[in-house]
Design a protein around this motif. Structure first.
Motif, mmCIF file in Angstrom:
data_model
loop_
_atom_site.group_PDB
_atom_site.id
_atom_site.type_symbol
_atom_site.label_atom_id
_atom_site.label_comp_id
_atom_site.label_asym_id
_atom_site.label_seq_id
_atom_site.Cartn_x
_atom_site.Cartn_y
_atom_site.Cartn_z
ATOM 1 N N ALA A 108 0.813 -1.220 0.000
ATOM 2 C CA ALA A 108 0.000 0.000 0.000
ATOM 3 C C ALA A 108 0.844 1.267 0.000
ATOM 4 C CB ALA A 108 -0.929 0.006 1.211
ATOM 5 N N HIS A 109 2.125 1.131 0.243
ATOM 6 C CA HIS A 109 2.993 2.303 0.311
ATOM 7 C C HIS A 109 4.126 2.200 -0.714
ATOM 8 C CE1 HIS A 109 0.999 2.418 4.236
ATOM 9 N NE2 HIS A 109 1.230 3.711 4.226
ATOM 10 N N ARG A 110 4.581 3.352 -1.177
ATOM 11 C CA ARG A 110 5.722 3.417 -2.076
ATOM 12 C C ARG A 110 7.001 3.190 -1.280
ATOM 13 N NH1 ARG A 110 2.660 8.008 -2.903
ATOM 14 N NH2 ARG A 110 1.378 8.022 -4.798
ATOM 15 N N THR A 111 8.097 3.087 -1.992
ATOM 16 C CA THR A 111 9.380 2.855 -1.314
ATOM 17 C C THR A 111 9.767 4.019 -0.413
ATOM 18 O OG1 THR A 111 10.510 3.715 -3.277
ATOM 19 C CG2 THR A 111 10.251 1.320 -3.116
ATOM 20 N N ASP A 112 9.232 5.222 -0.700
ATOM 21 C CA ASP A 112 9.547 6.372 0.154
ATOM 22 C C ASP A 112 8.622 6.473 1.361
ATOM 23 O OD1 ASP A 112 7.176 7.220 -0.940
ATOM 24 O OD2 ASP A 112 7.994 9.004 -1.927
ATOM 25 N N GLY A 113 7.710 5.495 1.517
ATOM 26 C CA GLY A 113 6.827 5.458 2.672
ATOM 27 C C GLY A 113 5.506 6.152 2.487
ATOM 28 N N THR A 114 5.315 6.859 1.370
ATOM 29 C CA THR A 114 4.046 7.546 1.132
ATOM 30 C C THR A 114 2.999 6.571 0.603
ATOM 31 O OG1 THR A 114 4.730 8.185 -1.104
ATOM 32 C CG2 THR A 114 5.170 9.747 0.686
ATOM 33 N N ARG A 115 1.742 6.899 0.845
ATOM 34 C CA ARG A 115 0.631 6.049 0.409
ATOM 35 C C ARG A 115 0.475 6.157 -1.111
ATOM 36 N NH1 ARG A 115 -2.325 2.071 3.218
ATOM 37 N NH2 ARG A 115 -4.534 2.133 2.690
ATOM 38 N N ARG A 116 0.418 5.028 -1.798
ATOM 39 C CA ARG A 116 0.212 5.062 -3.243
ATOM 40 C C ARG A 116 -1.256 5.289 -3.566
ATOM 41 N NH1 ARG A 116 -2.499 0.568 -4.522
ATOM 42 N NH2 ARG A 116 -2.039 -1.406 -3.484
ATOM 43 N N ALA A 117 -1.547 5.475 -4.855
ATOM 44 C CA ALA A 117 -2.928 5.671 -5.294
ATOM 45 C C ALA A 117 -3.752 4.404 -5.104
ATOM 46 C CB ALA A 117 -2.951 6.091 -6.759
ATOM 47 N N LEU A 118 -5.031 4.592 -4.844
ATOM 48 C CA LEU A 118 -5.972 3.479 -4.872
ATOM 49 C C LEU A 118 -6.127 3.023 -6.320
ATOM 50 C CD1 LEU A 118 -8.233 1.763 -3.429
ATOM 51 C CD2 LEU A 118 -9.809 3.593 -4.107
ATOM 52 N N ARG A 119 -6.127 1.717 -6.546
ATOM 53 C CA ARG A 119 -6.269 1.168 -7.897
ATOM 54 C C ARG A 119 -7.575 0.387 -7.981
ATOM 55 N NH1 ARG A 119 -0.368 -1.743 -7.718
ATOM 56 N NH2 ARG A 119 0.931 0.137 -7.450
ATOM 57 N N ILE A 120 -8.411 0.769 -8.937
ATOM 58 C CA ILE A 120 -9.687 0.091 -9.149
ATOM 59 C C ILE A 120 -9.734 -0.432 -10.575
ATOM 60 C CG2 ILE A 120 -12.193 0.363 -9.282
ATOM 61 C CD1 ILE A 120 -12.046 2.387 -7.051
ATOM 62 N N GLY A 121 -10.011 -1.716 -10.730
ATOM 63 C CA GLY A 121 -10.111 -2.338 -12.043
ATOM 64 C C GLY A 121 -11.547 -2.389 -12.520
ATOM 65 N N LEU A 122 -11.736 -2.227 -13.834
ATOM 66 C CA LEU A 122 -13.055 -2.364 -14.453
ATOM 67 C C LEU A 122 -12.976 -3.428 -15.526
ATOM 68 C CD1 LEU A 122 -12.694 0.958 -13.858
ATOM 69 C CD2 LEU A 122 -15.066 0.885 -14.636
ATOM 70 N N GLY A 123 -13.780 -4.482 -15.376
ATOM 71 C CA GLY A 123 -13.830 -5.560 -16.352
ATOM 72 C C GLY A 123 -15.252 -5.779 -16.821
ATOM 73 N N GLY A 124 -15.398 -6.669 -17.815
ATOM 74 C CA GLY A 124 -16.722 -6.988 -18.322
ATOM 75 C C GLY A 124 -16.678 -7.352 -19.788
ATOM 76 N N PRO A 125 -17.778 -7.875 -20.317
ATOM 77 C CA PRO A 125 -17.827 -8.285 -21.717
ATOM 78 C C PRO A 125 -17.659 -7.113 -22.682
ATOM 79 C CG PRO A 125 -19.633 -9.266 -20.464
ATOM 80 C CD PRO A 125 -19.013 -8.229 -19.589
ATOM 81 N N VAL A 126 -17.310 -7.443 -23.920
ATOM 82 C CA VAL A 126 -17.218 -6.441 -24.982
ATOM 83 C C VAL A 126 -18.563 -5.731 -25.136
ATOM 84 C CG1 VAL A 126 -16.898 -6.095 -27.456
ATOM 85 C CG2 VAL A 126 -15.419 -7.704 -26.227
ATOM 86 N N GLY A 127 -18.526 -4.401 -25.216
ATOM 87 C CA GLY A 127 -19.735 -3.631 -25.463
ATOM 88 C C GLY A 127 -20.601 -3.352 -24.258
ATOM 89 N N SER A 128 -20.159 -3.756 -23.078
ATOM 90 C CA SER A 128 -20.990 -3.556 -21.890
ATOM 91 C C SER A 128 -20.966 -2.114 -21.395
ATOM 92 C CB SER A 128 -20.548 -4.496 -20.758
ATOM 93 O OG SER A 128 -19.189 -4.280 -20.422
ATOM 94 N N GLY A 129 -19.969 -1.340 -21.827
ATOM 95 C CA GLY A 129 -19.895 0.057 -21.415
ATOM 96 C C GLY A 129 -18.781 0.362 -20.446
ATOM 97 N N LYS A 130 -17.717 -0.438 -20.465
ATOM 98 C CA LYS A 130 -16.601 -0.201 -19.551
ATOM 99 C C LYS A 130 -15.934 1.152 -19.826
ATOM 100 C CE LYS A 130 -14.405 -3.881 -20.784
ATOM 101 N NZ LYS A 130 -15.443 -4.313 -21.765
ATOM 102 N N THR A 131 -15.606 1.403 -21.101
ATOM 103 C CA THR A 131 -14.907 2.650 -21.425
ATOM 104 C C THR A 131 -15.802 3.849 -21.174
ATOM 105 O OG1 THR A 131 -13.684 1.452 -23.137
ATOM 106 C CG2 THR A 131 -13.561 3.843 -23.186
ATOM 107 N N ALA A 132 -17.087 3.735 -21.489
ATOM 108 C CA ALA A 132 -18.024 4.827 -21.217
ATOM 109 C C ALA A 132 -18.134 5.084 -19.715
ATOM 110 C CB ALA A 132 -19.388 4.501 -21.808
ATOM 111 N N THR A 133 -18.084 4.015 -18.917
ATOM 112 C CA THR A 133 -18.116 4.179 -17.462
ATOM 113 C C THR A 133 -16.862 4.872 -16.969
ATOM 114 O OG1 THR A 133 -19.518 2.210 -17.210
ATOM 115 C CG2 THR A 133 -18.315 2.960 -15.264
ATOM 116 N N VAL A 134 -15.704 4.471 -17.498
ATOM 117 C CA VAL A 134 -14.450 5.134 -17.132
ATOM 118 C C VAL A 134 -14.514 6.612 -17.490
ATOM 119 C CG1 VAL A 134 -11.988 5.299 -17.673
ATOM 120 C CG2 VAL A 134 -13.023 3.058 -17.257
ATOM 121 N N ALA A 135 -14.980 6.923 -18.698
ATOM 122 C CA ALA A 135 -15.076 8.317 -19.129
ATOM 123 C C ALA A 135 -15.989 9.113 -18.209
ATOM 124 C CB ALA A 135 -15.574 8.379 -20.570
#
Length: 230
Positions: free
Chosen positions: A19-46
């Motif tokens: 959860a922390h970088r080598t300098d001890g600071t908190r890194r960004a939260l990472r959230i993944g988006l998956g799903g079938p082709v055409g479900s609207g993943k990129t539109a949701t990201v946008a």
């Protein structure tokens, strides 16, 4: 081989990334988006980028097999400055780069943090995949799975790791339900049966504030992530 049984879902890189970088600071939260082709993943990201960019420092990593199509969509729509969008060409089935060999995505995330950081949030969008797609815990801290009503209202009932185990299930394009014969109430009930207490969001991104349920969930994840920084 993918087996549709909860106890035998494929598990790759099951250990969470530090959860922390080598300098001890908190890194960004990472959230993944998956799903079938055409479900609207990129539109949701946008839509999430437009909703959150004025309050958070965020960036996006997209995955396509042989192109930069999703990244170029985000660039054309100017949802973020170009330096905050990175594209990974997986060259193989999308789940390979988000679950089995995550090195290219990890490198993209880390380069973004070095280039434009510090960041609050990185969204990692998978290429279109099937219902078995899941993200490695070594790559993301939480995952969203996006399906849509046009794909059939039996999708939640079919289950699979994406539908059943994602931290948030999004049933997208609800505005199309009357035109494709999908029963939204049945989809919500089936999703509840598959997921238990895990949350479900119904979205219509063409509507005003259509991404609001997803954005609210993301803010909750960020609050929990920040609370763990101490």
């Amino acid at each position: 081989m993918h087996l549709d049984h909860p106890e035998t879902y494929p598990q790759r890189h099951a250990h969470s990334a530090p959860a922390h970088r080598t300098d001890g600071t908190r890194r960004a939260l990472r959230i993944g988006l998956g799903g079938p082709v055409g479900s609207g993943k990129t539109a949701t990201v946008a839509a999430l980028c437009r909703e959150l960019r004025d309050e958070l420092s965020l960036a996006v990593v997209t995955n396509d097999i042989y192109t930069r199509e999703d990244a170029e969509f985000l660039l054309r729509n100017a949802v973020l400055p170009p330096e905050r969008i990175s594209a990974v060409e997986t060259g193989a089935c999308p789940h390979t780069a988000i679950r089995d060999d995550i090195s290219a995505n990890l490198e993209a995330v880390e380069e973004l943090e070095e280039r434009v950081g510090p960041l609050d949030l990185v969204l990692v969008e998978s290429g279109g995949d099937n219902l078995t797609a899941t993200f490695s815990k070594g790559l993301v801290d939480a995952q969203i799975f996006v399906i849509d009503v046009a794909g059939g209202d039996d999708i939640p009932r079919k289950g699979g790791p994406g539908v059943s185990t994602a931290d948030l299930l999004v049933i997208n394009k609800t505005d199309l339900a009357p035109y494709v014969g999908s029963d939204l109430e049945r989809m919500a009930q089936d999703a509840k049966a598959q997921r238990g207490d895990l949350p479900v969001a119904l979205t219509a991104l063409t509507a005003e504030n259509g991404v609001a349920p997803v954005a609210h969930w993301v803010r909750e994840q960020l609050a929990a992530w920040s609370a763990g920084a101490a």
